[in-house]
Structure formats: structure tokens, C-alpha cells
Design a protein around this motif. Structure first.
Motif, PDB file in Angstrom:
ATOM      1  N   ALA A  26      25.399 -10.098  -7.276  1.00 18.86           N
ATOM      2  CA  ALA A  26      24.912 -11.139  -6.367  1.00 18.86           C
ATOM      3  C   ALA A  26      24.405 -12.347  -7.149  1.00 18.86           C
ATOM      4  N   GLU A  27      23.707 -12.105  -8.243  1.00 20.48           N
ATOM      5  CA  GLU A  27      23.202 -13.211  -9.065  1.00 20.48           C
ATOM      6  C   GLU A  27      24.350 -14.066  -9.591  1.00 20.48           C
ATOM      7  N   ARG A  28      25.360 -13.423 -10.124  1.00 23.14           N
ATOM      8  CA  ARG A  28      26.479 -14.162 -10.712  1.00 23.14           C
ATOM      9  C   ARG A  28      27.298 -14.867  -9.644  1.00 23.14           C
ATOM     10  N   PHE A  29      27.489 -14.191  -8.520  1.00 25.81           N
ATOM     11  CA  PHE A  29      28.253 -14.812  -7.432  1.00 25.81           C
ATOM     12  C   PHE A  29      27.509 -16.037  -6.906  1.00 25.81           C
ATOM     13  N   ALA A  30      26.203 -15.910  -6.751  1.00 22.10           N
ATOM     14  CA  ALA A  30      25.399 -17.039  -6.274  1.00 22.10           C
ATOM     15  C   ALA A  30      25.513 -18.224  -7.228  1.00 22.10           C
ATOM     16  N   ARG A  31      25.471 -17.927  -8.528  1.00 21.13           N
ATOM     17  CA  ARG A  31      25.572 -19.004  -9.512  1.00 21.13           C
ATOM     18  C   ARG A  31      26.923 -19.723  -9.424  1.00 21.13           C
ATOM     19  N   LEU A  32      27.994 -18.953  -9.246  1.00 22.58           N
ATOM     20  CA  LEU A  32      29.324 -19.553  -9.151  1.00 22.58           C
ATOM     21  C   LEU A  32      29.480 -20.376  -7.874  1.00 22.58           C
ATOM     22  N   VAL A  33      28.997 -19.839  -6.759  1.00 24.14           N
ATOM     23  CA  VAL A  33      29.106 -20.553  -5.483  1.00 24.14           C
ATOM     24  C   VAL A  33      28.369 -21.879  -5.549  1.00 24.14           C
ATOM     25  N   THR A  34      27.155 -21.876  -6.061  1.00 24.58           N
ATOM     26  CA  THR A  34      26.377 -23.117  -6.114  1.00 24.58           C
ATOM     27  C   THR A  34      26.969 -24.109  -7.107  1.00 24.58           C
ATOM     28  N   SER A  35      27.562 -23.629  -8.190  1.00 28.81           N
ATOM     29  CA  SER A  35      28.146 -24.548  -9.161  1.00 28.81           C
ATOM     30  C   SER A  35      29.364 -25.265  -8.598  1.00 28.81           C
ATOM     31  N   PHE A  36      30.100 -24.616  -7.697  1.00 31.06           N
ATOM     32  CA  PHE A  36      31.259 -25.254  -7.077  1.00 31.06           C
ATOM     33  C   PHE A  36      30.887 -26.043  -5.825  1.00 31.06           C
ATOM     34  N   LEU A  61      21.484 -10.476  -0.655  1.00 31.45           N
ATOM     35  CA  LEU A  61      21.080 -10.629  -2.048  1.00 31.45           C
ATOM     36  C   LEU A  61      21.534 -11.974  -2.611  1.00 31.45           C
ATOM     37  N   ILE A  62      22.752 -12.386  -2.235  1.00 32.66           N
ATOM     38  CA  ILE A  62      23.281 -13.672  -2.703  1.00 32.66           C
ATOM     39  C   ILE A  62      22.425 -14.807  -2.158  1.00 32.66           C
ATOM     40  N   ARG A  63      22.100 -14.747  -0.876  1.00 28.95           N
ATOM     41  CA  ARG A  63      21.301 -15.806  -0.265  1.00 28.95           C
ATOM     42  C   ARG A  63      19.926 -15.916  -0.937  1.00 28.95           C
ATOM     43  N   ALA A  64      19.303 -14.770  -1.153  1.00 30.07           N
ATOM     44  CA  ALA A  64      17.988 -14.788  -1.785  1.00 30.07           C
ATOM     45  C   ALA A  64      18.056 -15.427  -3.168  1.00 30.07           C
ATOM     46  N   GLU A  65      19.131 -15.156  -3.896  1.00 26.24           N
ATOM     47  CA  GLU A  65      19.283 -15.727  -5.233  1.00 26.24           C
ATOM     48  C   GLU A  65      19.533 -17.231  -5.164  1.00 26.24           C
ATOM     49  N   ILE A  66      20.339 -17.688  -4.205  1.00 31.13           N
ATOM     50  CA  ILE A  66      20.577 -19.124  -4.045  1.00 31.13           C
ATOM     51  C   ILE A  66      19.276 -19.843  -3.712  1.00 31.13           C
ATOM     52  N   THR A 241      50.386 -14.255   3.705  1.00 29.37           N
ATOM     53  CA  THR A 241      50.059 -15.188   2.624  1.00 29.37           C
ATOM     54  C   THR A 241      49.343 -16.432   3.115  1.00 29.37           C
ATOM     55  N   TYR A 242      49.276 -16.641   4.441  1.00 29.56           N
ATOM     56  CA  TYR A 242      48.542 -17.797   4.954  1.00 29.56           C
ATOM     57  C   TYR A 242      47.067 -17.743   4.562  1.00 29.56           C
ATOM     58  N   LEU A 243      46.557 -16.533   4.359  1.00 25.10           N
ATOM     59  CA  LEU A 243      45.155 -16.413   3.960  1.00 25.10           C
ATOM     60  C   LEU A 243      44.918 -17.111   2.623  1.00 25.10           C
ATOM     61  N   GLU A 244      45.941 -17.115   1.778  1.00 22.67           N
ATOM     62  CA  GLU A 244      45.816 -17.771   0.479  1.00 22.67           C
ATOM     63  C   GLU A 244      45.701 -19.288   0.635  1.00 22.67           C
ATOM     64  N   LYS A 245      46.245 -19.831   1.720  1.00 27.75           N
ATOM     65  CA  LYS A 245      46.116 -21.268   1.971  1.00 27.75           C
ATOM     66  C   LYS A 245      44.717 -21.623   2.473  1.00 27.75           C
ATOM     67  N   ILE A 246      44.065 -20.649   3.087  1.00 29.11           N
ATOM     68  CA  ILE A 246      42.732 -20.896   3.640  1.00 29.11           C
ATOM     69  C   ILE A 246      41.666 -20.748   2.557  1.00 29.11           C
ATOM     70  N   VAL A 247      41.728 -19.638   1.825  1.00 29.74           N
ATOM     71  CA  VAL A 247      40.684 -19.292   0.860  1.00 29.74           C
ATOM     72  C   VAL A 247      41.060 -19.779  -0.537  1.00 29.74           C
ATOM     73  N   GLN A 248      40.160 -20.539  -1.146  1.00 27.50           N
ATOM     74  CA  GLN A 248      40.392 -20.995  -2.518  1.00 27.50           C
ATOM     75  C   GLN A 248      39.874 -20.020  -3.554  1.00 27.50           C
ATOM     76  N   PHE A 249      38.718 -19.413  -3.255  1.00 23.78           N
ATOM     77  CA  PHE A 249      38.101 -18.503  -4.203  1.00 23.78           C
ATOM     78  C   PHE A 249      37.756 -17.196  -3.487  1.00 23.78           C
ATOM     79  N   GLY A 250      38.546 -16.161  -3.736  1.00 21.30           N
ATOM     80  CA  GLY A 250      38.303 -14.865  -3.108  1.00 21.30           C
ATOM     81  C   GLY A 250      37.959 -13.814  -4.139  1.00 21.30           C
ATOM     82  N   ILE A 251      37.084 -12.890  -3.769  1.00 20.16           N
ATOM     83  CA  ILE A 251      36.695 -11.820  -4.681  1.00 20.16           C
ATOM     84  C   ILE A 251      36.421 -10.557  -3.868  1.00 20.16           C
TER      85      ILE A 251
END
Length: 468
Positions: A26-36, A61-66, A241-251
Motif C-alpha cells: 500500500a505504501e509503494r502503490f500510494a507513492r506511485l499513484v501520487t507521483s503520477f 491502507l493506500i488512502r491512509a498513506e496518501i 482488450t478494450y480494458l487496456e484502452k481504458i486503464v493505463q496503469f494496472g496491477i
């Protein structure tokens, strides 16, 4: 009363509740989301995971970290599945966004510009629908809305659109974009349970976030079961594959470690037991949760089964005494919740093999009869594709050992109120204390009686009552 029932599906809210050790992720994901999130575009992130795997808890957990590390990012949580149509989703989305913007003094101008865009879109959407076959990814460059009304309704649509602003949608969107870029305050919009939506609303949601609400500094995090959403897209004649057009960063959500799920299951079960019951049955519960590991494979499954077990356990408390074996009841509830056909099979088919005769020395049985019973069991197992077959077989063999293996119940099974003991079998399904023999509470009262004269009197009373 020991039971402590809560919402089995309730997500965690604090790091110390993180039993699956996803805090670092969650910490790392939060950091990546906010950086982008601070760049001048609209980014769409996705966190993929199957139903019940803990996506919403991880988001907490991600929200709390952001919120702890980045005071500029503003968060909006939007639940599209609470609405029944595209028009309502559109209105609900902008209502949530504008409510947040209105509470921020520095965002007042942004709220005004975004409000103008929303009024124009809602004016169209009030008597409009998605164009048949429209591309929800927005790659065609169109708004993907077409007016289908005529006459008086069409005039009202035109009037509402004009009242919003004498501008095109492109101009309104550009004004909103300039205002957002100027204040440099990123917005992250969380959309959970995308996979709960009907197929048409999935495509409508993607249309909304990819086309109509695609604004700089406004970013999205979608929580979803990827396979479920891809099936919804296929039902609307879009390729997966349309989902790939919608989502830029998936994990993908990190898989929970088996030992963490096991520890979670034990902790949930122990909550509903008394200290005496814990001491007596802890080792067997350790084995039972290992046996059922293939079914206790998500936080949601564990929570649901543990709370159902705690609820049903209260039916069998007779004062401070249990009238059933708690481990057998737990495994039975596991089947009732996750494999109902096998649960019904045990209830309807196996009782006749848990008889008083089982207390007698083993008598060889006709092999043909045993094979017929095995065939019946195999037919039922084939109807439970959602659960792990090995776990189901192992649970069945614990609960009904005499049905296939030929192992007869023992006097210890009777004394421990096991499901495989005929005098106790019906109690598990009738949710009651014994009728035809003394209850555990009555027997305990005799054992605890002092002086001996009182004990003798109680024994005679039981004999008189039950006809022994």
C-alpha cells in the motif's frame, strides 16, 4: 453470550488491522499513484483482484498513506453501483466531485468550471443514451452520447444545454482543464466494485471517465475483478482488450500468503469461543482450518464462514455447555456457506450411517453398496466447481467417516457430541438440544452434583424422563 457478530465483508480501516501484511504494498502503490497524479493529464489506475480478496481493505491502507504523505491530493470515493442508469451515474459522479471541490476554498473556481461542464453533460444525458456501438474508450474522439428524443423533450434538452453555457462541450471542458491546471491540486477518484455493475453500466462508466470526465489533474483508481469486467465488455460486443484502452496503469493485488489466511481463520474462529472451549479444541481447529484451506482462500470467505459459525454456535449453548462438537459445526458451516449441495447431501444421505449399530464391532459390508454410495458422493462433488475438490473430500471424510471408508463412530464420538454419532446427528440440522437422550448440560449437572445423594436423585430423574 460470547458471539461478536459484525459485517463479514467490512474492510479494515487501520494499518494495525492488516492481517495479510499488505501495508508495504500500500505504501509503494500510494507513492506511485501520487507521483503520477500531479501531471497535466488524467490517469486511470486499476487494482485487480477476485471477489473477496481484500481490494477495499487494501485501498483503505493506500488512502491512509496518501493522506499521511501528500496533503495536496484530494480524494473522492464514488460508488456507481448505487445508481440504476447512466443518467444517474453521471449526476451522482459530478455531485460527489463538486461536493469535494466546494469544500475547498482554493478550488472554488475549479468547482464553477467543472459545474458548468457537468450541467451541460447532464442536460444532454437527461434525455439521451449511449450511442449503439459507441466506443467507451474514447478513442473515436466523440462524446459517445446521442439524443434520442424528439418534440417537446428535444426542446427541453436544448434549453438546458443553452442554460448551462452558450459554449460547446469542448470549450467547457477546456475551461475546466485550465482551472484545474492552474490550482495544481490533484484529485484522485476511487471507484470500487466495478465488477458489480451490469454490463451496460460498465461501458457507461468507462465512457464517463475516459471521455466526458477526462480532465487534467483528475485521476482514477478502479477496483475490480478483471475477468468479470472483461466478460461484461464481451456481452456489450467489445473485445476484452478494450480494458487496456481504458486503464493505463494496472496491477494485481498481491496474493495472500497461505499462512496469513490460516492465522486469520484461527483468529476469527477463536473470537466466538469461551476460554475453556479454546483450550479444549484449539489443536483440532488448527487441523480443521488446514483441512478447509482450499475453501478458506479469501478474507471474505473466512469472515463469512467464521461469523456464520459464531451465529449458529449460539443455538447449541445450553447455559455454559455446548451440545455439539464445535469443530464439526465449523466444518459443517464451511460447507453450508461454500458448498451447499454437499451440505445437503450430508444432511439427507449420511445420517443413516451414523447409527447406534456403529457402536458395535465392525461388520463387513457389501462392496456393491459401498460403491453405490461412492458414486452418489462423486456426483455431488461434481456439482461444486467453485470449491477445491480435495478440501471438500477431506471435510466430508471428517464429518461422515463411516459413509465411504467403513470407519465406524466410537463411544468417544458419542461422548464428544460428534456429527458422526447418531444420537447427535439430527441436532446439527434441527438446531436444537437432544430430545431422545440427556443433554450435555443435564449430564454435567449430574457430574457436578454434591453430595452423592443429590447426584443419585438426578440420575433417577433422567432415567424416569428418558425411559432408560
Amino acid at each position: 453470550m460470547i458471539i461478536n457478530i459484525g459485517a463479514a465483508d467490512a474492510p479494515i480501516s487501520r494499518r494495525k488491522e492488516d492481517e495479510l501484511r499488505r501495508g508495504l504494498f500500500a505504501e509503494r502503490f500510494a507513492r506511485l499513484v501520487t507521483s503520477f497524479s500531479g501531471d497535466d493529464r488524467s490517469n486511470i489506475f486499476a487494482l485487480y483482484g477476485e471477489w473477496g480478496s481484500g481490494k477495499t481493505s487494501t485501498w483503505a491502507l493506500i488512502r491512509a498513506e496518501i493522506e499521511r504523505t501528500d496533503t495536496k491530493v484530494r480524494i473522492v470515493e464514488f460508488s456507481p453501483w448505487a445508481y440504476s442508469s447512466y443518467d444517474q451515474v453521471l449526476k451522482g459522479f459530478f455531485h460527489e466531485l463538486l461536493t469535494m471541490l466546494d469544500h475547498e476554498p482554493v478550488m472554488k473556481q475549479v468547482a464553477e468550471k467543472v459545474g458548468g461542464l457537468s450541467r451541460a453533460l447532464i442536460g444532454l444525458g437527461g434525455a439521451a443514451s449511449m450511442a449503439a456501438g459507441a466506443d467507451p474508450s474514447g478513442t473515436t474522439g466523440t462524446i459517445a452520447i446521442t439524443v434520442v428524443a424528439a418534440g417537446a423533450i428535444a426542446k427541453r434538452v436544448a434549453k438546458e444545454a443553452k442554460a448551462a453555457a452558450d459554449c460547446t462541450l469542448a470549450e467547457l471542458r477546456a475551461d475546466a482543464a485550465k482551472a484545474l491546471i492552474k490550482v495544481k491540486r490533484p484529485v484522485l477518484i476511487l471507484i470500487d466494485d466495478v465488477d458489480r455493475l451490469p454490463p451496460m453500466q460498465v461501458t457507461a462508466l468507462f465512457q464517463l471517465i475516459r471521455v466526458n470526465a477526462s480532465l487534467p489533474m483528475v485521476n482514477y483508481l478502479l477496483l475490480m475483478d478483471r475477468e468479470m469486467v472483461e466478460r461484461s465488455l464481451e456481452k456489450q460486443d467489445f473485445a476484452k482488450t478494450y480494458l487496456e484502452k481504458i486503464v493505463q496503469f494496472g496491477i494485481d493485488l498481491p496474493r495472500a500468503a497461505p499462512e496469513d489466511l490460516h492465522a486469520m481463520a484461527i483468529k476469527r474462529v477463536m473470537r466466538v469461543l469461551t476460554e475453556e472451549e479454546k483450550a479444549k479444541s484449539h489443536a483440532r481447529f488448527e487441523q480443521a482450518t488446514t483441512t478447509a484451506a482450499g475453501i478458506l482462500d479469501t478474507p471474505r470467505a473466512i469472515g463469512r464462514i467464521a461469523e456464520s459459525f459464531g451465529f449458529h454456535l449460539e443455538f447449541f449453548r445450553n447455559g455454559q455447555v455446548l451440545e455439539v462438537d464445535p469443530v464439526d459445526l465449523f466444518l459443517l458451516e464451511t460447507l453450508r456457506c461454500q458448498a451447499p449441495k454437499l451440505y445437503a447431501f450430508i444432511r439427507d444421505e449420511t445420517g443413516s450411517y451414523s447409527s447406534w449399530e456403529a457402536l458395535l464391532p465392525y461388520i463387513p459390508e457389501d462392496e456393491k453398496k459401498r460403491n453405490r454410495r461412492k458414486e452418489k458422493l462423486e456426483a455431488v462433488l461434481a456439482q461444486e466447481p467453485g470449491a477445491t475438490e480435495k478440501a471438500l473430500r477431506d471435510i466430508f471424510d471428517v464429518l461422515a467417516p463411516d459413509y465411504i471408508s467403513g470407519r465406524h463412530s466410537t463411544q468417544n464420538d458419542f461422548a464428544d457430541c460428534r456429527l458422526c454419532s447418531s444420537p447427535h446427528f439430527r441436532n446439527y440440522f434441527e438446531l436444537t438440544v437432544p430430545r431422545e437422550h440427556p443433554s450435555q448440560a443435564e449430564l454435567k449437572a449430574v457430574i457436578d452434583s454434591k453430595p452423592q445423594k443429590v447426584a443419585n436423585s438426578r440420575v433417577l430423574a433422567l432415567i424416569d424422563h428418558y425411559g432408560w
